[in-house]
Enzyme design. Structure first.
Site, mmCIF file in Angstrom:
data_model
loop_
_atom_site.group_PDB
_atom_site.id
_atom_site.type_symbol
_atom_site.label_atom_id
_atom_site.label_comp_id
_atom_site.label_asym_id
_atom_site.label_seq_id
_atom_site.Cartn_x
_atom_site.Cartn_y
_atom_site.Cartn_z
ATOM 1 N N ARG A 187 -102.025 -80.505 -10.422
ATOM 2 C CA ARG A 187 -102.239 -79.118 -10.866
ATOM 3 C C ARG A 187 -103.302 -78.507 -9.967
ATOM 4 O O ARG A 187 -103.925 -79.175 -9.156
ATOM 5 C CB ARG A 187 -102.692 -79.059 -12.332
ATOM 6 N N GLY A 188 -103.508 -77.183 -10.132
ATOM 7 C CA GLY A 188 -104.419 -76.441 -9.275
ATOM 8 C C GLY A 188 -103.621 -75.741 -8.198
ATOM 9 O O GLY A 188 -102.764 -76.354 -7.545
ATOM 10 N N ALA A 189 -103.891 -74.448 -7.982
ATOM 11 C CA ALA A 189 -103.049 -73.653 -7.095
ATOM 12 C C ALA A 189 -102.899 -74.241 -5.693
ATOM 13 O O ALA A 189 -101.773 -74.386 -5.203
ATOM 14 C CB ALA A 189 -103.578 -72.216 -7.018
ATOM 15 N N ARG A 207 -93.221 -74.630 -12.321
ATOM 16 C CA ARG A 207 -94.153 -73.866 -13.150
ATOM 17 C C ARG A 207 -94.160 -72.441 -12.612
ATOM 18 O O ARG A 207 -94.139 -72.250 -11.409
ATOM 19 C CB ARG A 207 -95.562 -74.465 -13.128
ATOM 20 N N GLN A 240 -109.517 -79.506 -18.977
ATOM 21 C CA GLN A 240 -109.682 -79.697 -17.531
ATOM 22 C C GLN A 240 -111.144 -79.623 -17.118
ATOM 23 O O GLN A 240 -111.552 -80.246 -16.131
ATOM 24 C CB GLN A 240 -108.872 -78.652 -16.747
ATOM 25 N N ASP A 248 -105.020 -68.801 -9.967
ATOM 26 C CA ASP A 248 -103.669 -69.267 -9.690
ATOM 27 C C ASP A 248 -102.836 -68.194 -9.007
ATOM 28 O O ASP A 248 -101.824 -68.500 -8.384
ATOM 29 C CB ASP A 248 -102.992 -69.702 -10.990
ATOM 30 N N ASN A 282 -105.738 -66.642 -14.026
ATOM 31 C CA ASN A 282 -106.401 -67.945 -14.027
ATOM 32 C C ASN A 282 -106.312 -68.551 -15.414
ATOM 33 O O ASN A 282 -105.828 -67.929 -16.357
ATOM 34 C CB ASN A 282 -107.863 -67.803 -13.575
ATOM 35 N N LYS A 283 -106.786 -69.767 -15.546
ATOM 36 C CA LYS A 283 -106.688 -70.515 -16.796
ATOM 37 C C LYS A 283 -107.168 -69.688 -17.978
ATOM 38 O O LYS A 283 -108.180 -68.984 -17.885
ATOM 39 C CB LYS A 283 -107.515 -71.803 -16.669
#
Length: 320
Positions: free
Chosen positions: A44-46, A82, A185, A226, A236-237
Site C-alpha cells: 500500500r502507499g501511492a 484499488r 497504519q 494518494d 488521502n487516508k
C-alpha cells in the site's frame, strides 16, 4: 530492504499486514497473487502502488504471453485493483504502453518506475525539510497521519521521509503519529518505522489530533497523498481532512508531501474522485457501517504541496 522489488521473475514485497509483529517478505509470482496483495493492503502507499502496477503488468506480460485477450484482462485487473490512488493505474498504463515491444521492455519500464520513485523520495525529503524549517523554525514538532515512510514507497518515503531527513539534520523535536483507524497504519507501521529510525514519537488516537494542535503540542501537520487533483484538493487516508481543519483553526501549516506522479491534472477536483469504501467488516461485525478509506482535503486548507520537483505554496495563491 526495499518495500517492493523485482527478483528472479517475481515481485517481492514486505507484507505490511504482518507488521510490527513480523517482518515478512511475500513472493508474488502471478497477477492474481499481486492483486490479492494490493486489495489486502499487504502492499500500500501511492508510490509503492505505482511500482506494483508497473511490475504487475510485467508479470502479466510473462504469464499470458501469446494470449492477447487474457493479457488485456490481466492488465485491467491490475489497473483497477484499488480505485482511489492514481499511481496504481498510471504505473500499470505506463508499463502496458511497452507491451508491443515484448516482456523485457515492459520489465525495463517497470524498473524505471521503481527507480524514479526512489529518486523522488530523496528529492522530496530535501525540499520538504527545507520548507518545514522555513515555516516552523528550528527543531519543529510534527503531527503525521497514516503511513508515509519507506513502506509506502520503495525506500525513503514521502512525508515520513521529510521527518527522517529533519531527524538526520538534528532539526526535529519529536513526532505525534495518529493511529489511523481502522487498520492502524500509524500505530503499526509509522510507529515501527519511527522506532527503527530512533525518532522520538508518541501515538495519538485519530480524534485527538485537532485538540492536540489546539493545545500547541505540534508546530505543523505533514502527511502524504494518494491523489492530488488539478485544483490542489488532496485525497488521502480518512482523517486527513479533520487534521487539516484542526491545523487551520490553530493557525498551523498543513503540508502535503507526494511525488509528482501523484499529481493528477486530469481530475479537476476531489468531487470527481471515486472514494474507496473498505466495507463494514473492518469496523464492526455486529452492525452495518460506512468505512471510507480516504477523504478529500479542500485545497484552501493546504499550506503547501511538496513534490520531488517543486514546492507549491497554495497559501500564497500558487497553483499546480
Amino acid at each position: 530492504m526495499r518495500t517492493i522489488d523485482w527478483a528472479d521473475g517475481a515481485i517481492e514485497i514486505i507484507d505490511q499486514t504482518a507488521l510490527p509483529e513480523e517482518l515478512r517478505v511475500l513472493r508474488l509470482a502471478t497477477v492474481a497473487e499481486l492483486v490479492a496483495a494490493i486489495r489486502s493492503l499487504a502492499v500500500r502507499g501511492a508510490p509503492a502502488l505505482g511500482v506494483a502496477g508497473a511490475f504487475g503488468v510485467a508479470l502479466a506480460a510473462r504469464q499470458f504471453a501469446g494470449d492477447d485477450a487474457a493479457l488485456a484482462d490481466a492488465v485491467r485487473l491490475v489497473e483497477h485493483a484499488r480505485p482511489t490512488a492514481v499511481n496504481l493505474a498510471s504505473g500499470a498504463r505506463r508499463a502496458a504502453a511497452r507491451l508491443p515491444a515484448g516482456p523485457d521492455a515492459v520489465l525495463a519500464e517497470a524498473c524505471a518506475v521503481r527507480d524514479e520513485e526512489i529518486a523522488a523520495s530523496a528529492a522530496m525529503a530535501a525540499l520538504g525539510a527545507d520548507l518545514i524549517v522555513e515555516l516552523c523554525g528550528a527543531r519543529p514538532r510534527l503531527l503525521t497521519h497514516c503511513n508515509t515512510g519507506r513502506l509506502a514507497a520503495v525506500t525513503g518515503g514521502t512525508a515520513l521521509g521529510v521527518v527522517t531527513e529533519l531527524h538526520r539534520r538534528g532539526a526535529l523535536a519529536g513526532v505525534i503519529a495518529s493511529e489511523t483507524r481502522p487498520l492502524l497504519q500509524g500505530a503499526r507501521l509509522t510507529a515501527w518505522e519511527l522506532s527503527e529510525a530512533g525518532i522520538d514519537f508518541r501515538v495519538a488516537v485519530d480524534s485527538a489530533g485537532p485538540f492536540l494542535l489546539a493545545r500547541g503540542e505540534a508546530d505543523a501537520v505533514i502527511l502524504g497523498a494518494d491523489r492530488i487533483c488539478a485544483n490542489g484538493d488532496v485525497i488521502n487516508k480518512i482523517g486527513s481532512y479533520a487534521h487539516a481543519l484542526g491545523a487551520r483553526r490553530a493557525g498551523l501549516p498543513f503540508v502535503v508531501v507526494a511525488p509528482e506522479s501523484t499529481v493528477d491534472t486530469g481530475t479537476p477536483d476531489g468531487a470527481a474522485v471515486e472514494i474507496e469504501d473498505r466495507g463494514a467488516a473492518e469496523v464492526t461485525g455486529y452492525s452495518d457501517a460506512v468505512n471510507p478509506a480516504f477523504d478529500v482535503t479542500p485545497h484552501d486548507l493546504v499550506t503547501a504541496i511538496v513534490t520531488d520537483r517543486r514546492v507549491v505554496r497554495l497559501d500564497r495563491g500558487e497553483r499546480l
